[in-house]
Enzyme design. Sequence first.
Site: not given
Length: 805
Positions: A306, A551, A555
């Site tokens: 990410d 995080d 996700d």
Amino acid sequence: MDDTNANQINPSIRGLTENEVKKRIEKGLTNQTDISTDKTTKEIILSNTLTYFNLIFLIITVLLILVGSFRNLTFLPIIIGNTLIGIIQELRAKKTLEKMNFLNAPHADVVRDGVLQQIRSEELVKDDVILLTTGKQICADAVVIDGSIQVNESLLTGEADEVEKTSGSSLLSGSFVVSGECYARLEKVGNESYISKLSMEAKTMGSGEQSEMIRSINLIVKWVGIIIIPIGIILFWQSHFVNDDSIRKSVTSTVAAILGMIPEGLYLLTTIALALSTMNLAKRKVLLHDMKSIETLARVDVLCVDKTGTITEPVMSIKDVFLSKDSRNPLKTTDELKGLLIDYTAASQDNNATMEALKKYADEADGSVGKHRVPLDRLAFSSSLKYGSITFSDGIYLLGAPEFIMRDDYASIEKEILPYAEKGDRVLLFGRYEGSSIANGLSDRVTPLGFVALANPIRENAVKTFAYFKSQDVAIKVISGDNPKTVSQIAVQAGIDNAESYVDATTLDTDTKIKKAVREYTVFGRVTPKQKQKLVQALKKQGHTVAMTGDGVNDILAMKDADCSVAMASGSEAATQAAQVVLLDSDFAHMPDVVFEGRRVVNNVQRSASLFLVKNIFSLLMSLFSVIFMITYPLEPAQISLVSMFTIGAPGFLLALEPNRDRIKGHFLTNVMFKAFPGGLTDVIAVGALVICGEVFALPGESIGTIATMVLCVVGFMILFKISEPLNKMKYGVIGLNIVGFIFSGFFLKKLFALTDLSNICVLLMVVFGFAAESLFRYLTLLVEKLQEYYKKKKPKLKKYLELK
């Protein structure tokens, strides 16, 4: 226990009193569960002592004592030592992990006596009132009593759609909050909660998927366990009833064959290697929820990351706030825009990094520009919608991704955003909805009022970390919800290869397009949580081993489907609980450390496993040779113990601790078999020929056993040199130490290891067979290496042929 700001609590919600909490604790109505996927101290001790092979060793010990062959009990100290070391190392690793897990334990915001407090989730009791916000994992079954949230229950039900929960709605433990804020009362806690019952079922069913290394070792142990019983019975029958050997001779020869076939230290070696790696990573602030993730991450060839919190720091800052140039914009000054933004920020209940930056900006701004509007309704920011909204008396205001808010009108404002996106800045659109309700999504036009540009600095070690993965041929895929141009620019600055190759995920509306995109692009922007999951699935279907780092709650779906999932501790609590690996200091630079540890474990265990397998192959083939040619197995248990100690056990363990950063190539079992087969075959041919020579020249059986022991040790040390390449000072030291130990035992502990003095002809025979074994091992190694190369060339074609079949 930390008190948070009590002024933010709904004054009508008081929660339980201190006395009510005490009463529930006394009744055992806490959120503590008896269910754990980790082994207890008792389970560790039992799993290391009550094993199938330890039962075999016990039977062997009793048989040797009954026939008075006490000298051949030399294997017992090694077995006891192995068991004790295994228990101690597992307990040490357990203690370390428990400390780390305590630091990373999930917490809950609970209202007690009208005060909002933060406590560990297991300290909650039935009827406690908790505050749930974005990113929180629901820790017990509850019912919403105030507010509304969007919940993802995919980890429980498999359904990825977000479910809205309002007052009176039930909440299942194990699900997580995607957006919104609510108060909920706990109804079922501890072992009675939904997630606890699921966990109990999972534990009853088994321990889940195993890594390739553990699966391969289990396969070896399984087949050895099946084979040794019938072979042992046949060898004893043949020795005693066919060859007329005494009971003592028949038992000792049979025991020697069985000892040679048991890979007694292989499990221990693997356990210790994994335990030490776990402790080494713990020192670097890396927590493993699943030990197999060490090996999986070491085999990864695609790493999905990410942007926010992984490539960049988790903290954002407002870089610029500017008016939209759209002709419909009623705002004339930047102060008007700032005033609306301040009111929006004050009314919002979002707690993500973007909103934190806006709140900081609002605190530092001139408070007089805001009109302190009262919110009539709220829609929390959602990763799937890419926007949030606040309804004031003068209209509905939106804040989020420009593409998702403007939809077909996005082209009219794209030029205003482009200069910031090209610098890697994140740009949000602030607009007013022209419709009367957004309950069913955006259908009417939106008037763009202005933009918020956010700066998100790249992590200090990002460039170095991605350069390392590039050098290891690990492809990087950047998957983000931000504008693809912005993400691409950040990826370029981080030094990610082919970062200029990006795609807007809003165009990937079919599985076919996603499948094609993962081959062609490196950067994916405007990705929804469900698309992240599909991208990971597509990569896995193409044969890649995929790791996913993240995080946030957006996700989690992708992390769940990845081969290995890594979370930053600074992110959402739900993400850290769902991940297999947690970076406790949220430093992405630790990723190479995890890879190094994985490679050290797999490469070293693979190398040492081939040593164990040489002995197993030799004993199995020698047993079959003895059965076919109607001879008694030529070695005694003490002699097998001597060979094992100095050419397998001690060097195998010492070499397993050596640093090893080599890439993992091929399959574990195939690699081990190819390395072990030349040595095992050399041993069988040499000892088999030696036995035949002994029969021809009428040499004593004790002398043949001694010569065979010496030849096996010569071959063992040759194998040790071969698998230790490239050699260094440490490896020379390990091999030299074991050679000295063997020579010492041969001269001073002859009786203990059943070695006899040799006649001149026996010494000559030993020298001849020693040199012959060296040449034979060298040529067999070359032959097997050629076969291995041929196998590698033909394997893709064979695989393709089988797929067509």
